[in-house]
Design a protein around this motif. Structure first.
Motif, PDB file in Angstrom:
ATOM      1  N   ARG A  63      16.736  -3.350 -16.525  1.00 24.30           N
ATOM      2  CA  ARG A  63      16.066  -2.078 -16.793  1.00 24.30           C
ATOM      3  C   ARG A  63      14.553  -2.204 -16.590  1.00 24.30           C
ATOM      4  NH1 ARG A  63      17.431   2.301 -20.644  1.00 24.30           N
ATOM      5  NH2 ARG A  63      15.579   3.329 -21.432  1.00 24.30           N
ATOM      6  N   PRO A  85      19.230   4.240 -16.203  1.00 25.08           N
ATOM      7  CA  PRO A  85      18.329   5.373 -15.976  1.00 25.08           C
ATOM      8  C   PRO A  85      17.227   5.052 -14.950  1.00 25.08           C
ATOM      9  CG  PRO A  85      18.800   5.148 -18.312  1.00 25.08           C
ATOM     10  CD  PRO A  85      19.357   3.932 -17.643  1.00 25.08           C
ATOM     11  N   PRO A  86      16.503   3.934 -15.070  1.00 31.81           N
ATOM     12  CA  PRO A  86      15.461   3.715 -14.061  1.00 31.81           C
ATOM     13  C   PRO A  86      15.973   3.180 -12.720  1.00 31.81           C
ATOM     14  CG  PRO A  86      15.362   1.973 -15.712  1.00 31.81           C
ATOM     15  CD  PRO A  86      16.370   2.977 -16.189  1.00 31.81           C
ATOM     16  N   GLU A 136      21.383   3.972 -33.042  1.00 36.77           N
ATOM     17  CA  GLU A 136      20.454   5.078 -33.293  1.00 36.77           C
ATOM     18  C   GLU A 136      19.295   4.525 -34.105  1.00 36.77           C
ATOM     19  OE1 GLU A 136      22.906   9.074 -33.271  1.00 36.77           O
ATOM     20  OE2 GLU A 136      23.217   7.942 -35.115  1.00 36.77           O
ATOM     21  N   LEU A 137      18.141   4.468 -33.469  1.00 34.80           N
ATOM     22  CA  LEU A 137      16.994   3.814 -34.090  1.00 34.80           C
ATOM     23  C   LEU A 137      16.090   4.847 -34.741  1.00 34.80           C
ATOM     24  CD1 LEU A 137      15.620   1.034 -34.418  1.00 34.80           C
ATOM     25  CD2 LEU A 137      14.298   1.569 -32.365  1.00 34.80           C
ATOM     26  N   ASP A 138      15.795   4.655 -35.994  1.00 36.09           N
ATOM     27  CA  ASP A 138      14.869   5.532 -36.697  1.00 36.09           C
ATOM     28  C   ASP A 138      13.525   4.829 -36.882  1.00 36.09           C
ATOM     29  OD1 ASP A 138      16.361   7.835 -37.046  1.00 36.09           O
ATOM     30  OD2 ASP A 138      17.374   7.040 -38.824  1.00 36.09           O
ATOM     31  N   VAL A 175      10.688   5.195 -34.983  1.00 35.53           N
ATOM     32  CA  VAL A 175       9.806   5.007 -33.825  1.00 35.53           C
ATOM     33  C   VAL A 175       8.587   5.930 -33.858  1.00 35.53           C
ATOM     34  CG1 VAL A 175       9.629   5.111 -31.306  1.00 35.53           C
ATOM     35  CG2 VAL A 175      11.618   4.027 -32.374  1.00 35.53           C
ATOM     36  N   PRO A 176       8.772   7.245 -34.105  1.00 35.49           N
ATOM     37  CA  PRO A 176       7.572   8.091 -34.131  1.00 35.49           C
ATOM     38  C   PRO A 176       6.516   7.571 -35.099  1.00 35.49           C
ATOM     39  CG  PRO A 176       9.536   9.449 -34.034  1.00 35.49           C
ATOM     40  CD  PRO A 176      10.011   8.031 -34.257  1.00 35.49           C
ATOM     41  N   LEU A 221       4.251   4.941 -33.450  1.00 32.92           N
ATOM     42  CA  LEU A 221       3.582   5.224 -32.173  1.00 32.92           C
ATOM     43  C   LEU A 221       2.112   5.575 -32.323  1.00 32.92           C
ATOM     44  CD1 LEU A 221       6.283   7.146 -30.092  1.00 32.92           C
ATOM     45  CD2 LEU A 221       5.530   4.776 -29.833  1.00 32.92           C
ATOM     46  N   PRO A 273      -2.658   1.897 -32.870  1.00 29.10           N
ATOM     47  CA  PRO A 273      -3.420   1.755 -31.617  1.00 29.10           C
ATOM     48  C   PRO A 273      -2.911   0.581 -30.771  1.00 29.10           C
ATOM     49  CG  PRO A 273      -4.893   1.967 -33.489  1.00 29.10           C
ATOM     50  CD  PRO A 273      -3.507   1.789 -34.041  1.00 29.10           C
ATOM     51  N   LEU A 321      -0.345  -0.081 -29.245  1.00 23.53           N
ATOM     52  CA  LEU A 321       1.043  -0.511 -29.398  1.00 23.53           C
ATOM     53  C   LEU A 321       1.893   0.146 -28.321  1.00 23.53           C
ATOM     54  CD1 LEU A 321       3.284  -0.896 -32.460  1.00 23.53           C
ATOM     55  CD2 LEU A 321       3.944   0.802 -30.742  1.00 23.53           C
ATOM     56  N   PHE A 369       6.040   0.614 -27.145  1.00 23.89           N
ATOM     57  CA  PHE A 369       7.430   0.491 -27.583  1.00 23.89           C
ATOM     58  C   PHE A 369       8.330   0.454 -26.350  1.00 23.89           C
ATOM     59  CE2 PHE A 369      11.427   2.807 -28.545  1.00 23.89           C
ATOM     60  CZ  PHE A 369      11.992   1.877 -29.409  1.00 23.89           C
ATOM     61  N   HIS A 370       9.299  -0.438 -26.369  1.00 24.20           N
ATOM     62  CA  HIS A 370      10.253  -0.539 -25.261  1.00 24.20           C
ATOM     63  C   HIS A 370      11.669  -0.490 -25.813  1.00 24.20           C
ATOM     64  CE1 HIS A 370       7.411  -1.767 -22.016  1.00 24.20           C
ATOM     65  NE2 HIS A 370       6.681  -2.098 -23.060  1.00 24.20           N
ATOM     66  N   TRP A 371      12.421   0.448 -25.317  1.00 24.22           N
ATOM     67  CA  TRP A 371      13.809   0.617 -25.718  1.00 24.22           C
ATOM     68  C   TRP A 371      14.707   0.224 -24.555  1.00 24.22           C
ATOM     69  CZ3 TRP A 371      16.756   0.773 -29.718  1.00 24.22           C
ATOM     70  CH2 TRP A 371      18.014   1.370 -29.699  1.00 24.22           C
ATOM     71  N   ARG A 380      20.337   3.386 -37.893  1.00 26.91           N
ATOM     72  CA  ARG A 380      21.142   4.220 -38.788  1.00 26.91           C
ATOM     73  C   ARG A 380      22.489   3.585 -39.044  1.00 26.91           C
ATOM     74  NH1 ARG A 380      20.798  10.456 -36.837  1.00 26.91           N
ATOM     75  NH2 ARG A 380      18.522  10.597 -36.868  1.00 26.91           N
TER      76      ARG A 380
END
Lengths: 410, 410
Positions: B20, B46-47, B338-340, B342-343, B346, B349, B351, B353-355, B394
């Protein structure tokens, strides 16, 4: 409303290079991008999760997009605000920036009025519908002036400086649906990428933009101007956000000129400068491509954060950065896009190459860009230009394979 | 041979997070990635431009991949060197790194011998096939020692320190097909991402790696050790390249320990240090994820450059960087991922994030990572850990949707 990340899907009208770089930046966040674009295998397709092949104003397709997306946006001004608005209402999906913002920006007269009403400095302007209006505009704005079609223009198309009604007729044919602006005697063209998130705003460092034939060639960051001008530019960009609704990324193109208030006879660098807004793009902007390598957060990641209602990222510049567009020649014949010379520039230190995946070369089409990060901006500009100029498109022998009639903006 | 860029396609066996991030990095170069992976909608999808859904050793699928690709590679050690070799010959497509290199690395005994033969410092080791061999190994290597299955292990699975034949039998059942190594009393675990291109090599800055339960948790760059150790590590990594064939990116895992030559009774930081190679990965490595934000060229862009025979990019560190893995709990039940949280991280500073887009949580599975760029490494490590620790999966309610039996390495 904050969307679920990872796991959200953004539906974007338009799948050109902006959609492509958006999808590249959204992937690490776990955000899928679905692009609606009439060109099969449009530039956004390899990195995007999927494409809906349809015209921008195809309501059934916009519905399909809305059904698959948590939020809708557009990376092209040819998006249809009415379709977006009605579909958004039917599916309870938000559109960012709002369709109203898109309407405002699609009409340069409405755009100028909205900016002026919000206290944003813009060139003096007048509506022009017919030769009488144009004559009056020469009186009030001076000769020559800049005549712009209110709708449909981009990359300088639809804009021209004119010095007489006759010249205007020759350039445009008709004279209905124009806005006339004072011709700004600018020293530099600048731009700021401004961002509105959920209850917060941010601006990226001020870029200095070099245009030729009204097409952006290079961006130098930070702009080689005074700190005071850069501060003014950032403040104006923040003010622009006040004139527009919805979350998103906005390209704010600016002129820097000697202030009309500067009447004390100073000269050179000591003269007072002012910035005026030239145009707004309601989406990531070519002059913000430098942010991918130049800033802690790119304009494309910021776009994802903004439309999804996530916290905005750090827009600080990591180091001076120059971006140079890879363009087709002004007289290029339409042919398959095969770029030579890339391996030869990849050993340039701190250089990044970006290809947009367009199938065809067309005159002055934007097909990629190079970015160089470093220290001295003059040196970076030389190196970025040298690298870009070492690239060339093969002469075509085959017939083109991409359907005609689709243009992408940026 | 240098492949055409933009326009080349890389066929990659494996479509996990490495595939990915590879596809994310290849897209700007105009390089399409086609991934072969048995999991439908694997993380790379996806990519990546496309996926071939098939087992890694499915020859028909590898043929299909070869037909579509300008060069073949693999991002997982479970790739089948025989299939790659025969298909490459049939289709006149190169495989990088070579299938022989993959064979060497798949067998830890062969790997150790190849490294030792090339003059690379490795822990003392012995082949173990049965209890007599193991008893002899305790005599020659000391007790306890590290017992590793020659093939099939990763992330610490298939490895265990053992102090007796009985303990080894309890851990592994059988004792055939093992390599015994001296148990290294290391001060730190380090790693270097080493790259071989077309006639050139490069190494990335030395990472210091924090493991727990034999799974990488964090990487700190530059490693918090002496300049002399970092130089040794880079030199050893260069030497490793001499033991392996083909272009590509190699993760070189190292132990730093007090040198056995240091007999003068010095203590603490003044003692002489040496580095030993623990293991090699013939692909981008988890401890090189920091390069995405930390270096001018990421290990993933470098991977594309290397396998395509393009000039290698600049591996210079832009700023101190720390990476922290987002892992499922050691006792996690298999459930939808299901990851909680993240917001909430973000707005930290600098930082990123890679999923990885994995559908399922499984015990200790790597599902993403965070990277923080800045100055003070201790502070960055605290911040990266805090951000990572603010994320949680979750609790599951639905049944899992991903086919069982597929594991990805890194």
């Amino acid at each position: 409303m904050m969307e679920r990340v990872p796991g959200a899907t953004v539906g974007v009208v338009g799948g050109g290079q902006l959609g492509r770089m958006f999808a590249e930046a959204a992937s690490p966040l776990g955000v899928d991008v679905v692009a609606l674009d009439p060109t099969p295998d449009c530039p956004a397709v390899p990195p995007a999760a999927d494409q809906i092949v349809a015209d921008f104003d195809d309501r059934a397709a916009v519905r399909d997009l809305a059904e698959r997306a948590d939020v809708l946006t557009y990376e092209i001004e040819l998006a249809d605000p009415d379709a977006l608005e009605s579909v958004a209402a039917d599916f309870d999906v938000e559109v960012h920036p709002t369709p109203d913002t898109l309407r405002t920006i699609q009409d340069k007269l409405v755009q100028n009025r909205a900016l002026a009403d919000a206290g944003v400095p813009v060139p003096d302007f007048e509506a022009v519908d017919g030769s009488d209006d144009l004559r009056a505009a020469f009186d009030s704005l001076g000769t020559p002036l800049m005549l712009k079609r209110r709708t449909g223009g981009y990359d300088g198309r639809g804009n021209a400086p004119v010095a007489s009604v006759e010249a205007a007729r020759e350039e445009f044919g008709d004279l209905d649906g124009f806005v006339a602006e004072e011709l700004v005697d600018f020293e530099r063209e600048l731009s700021v990428i401004a961002v509105r998130g959920d209850g917060e705003t941010a601006t990226f460092p001020v870029a200095e933009n070099v245009h030729k034939a009204e097409v952006l060639r290079e961006s130098v960051v930070p702009a080689r101007t005074s700190e005071s001008v850069r501060e003014q530019a950032a403040a104006v960009a923040e003010k622009v956000l006040g004139a527009l609704d919805g979350r998103g990324v906005f390209g704010v193109e600016l002129f820097e000129r000697v202030s009309s208030r500067d009447t004390d006879g100073a000269s050179g660098d000591s003269r007072e400068r002012e910035v005026l807004v030239n145009e707004i793009a309601p989406r990531p902007h070519n002059s913000g491509h430098y942010t991918i390598e130049g800033c802690y957060t790119s304009q494309f990641e910021q776009y994802a954060r903004a439309v999804l209602g996530l916290p905005l990222g750090d827009t600080t510049l990591r180091a001076p950065t120059v971006m140079a567009n890879v363009l087709a020649e002004p007289d290029a014949e339409t042919r398959p896009a095969e770029l030579d010379g890339v391996p030869g520039i990849l050993d340039e230190p701190r250089l990044a190459f970006h290809w947009y995946g367009k199938r065809e070369v067309r005159a002055l089409r934007k097909l990629g860009h190079v970015t160089v990060v470093g220290d001295d901006r003059d040196d970076l500009l030389d190196r970025a230009r040298d690298a870009r100029d070492a690239l060339f498109f093969r002469e075509g022998t085959e017939t083109a394979s991409e359907p005609a009639g689709h243009s992408t903006q940026s």
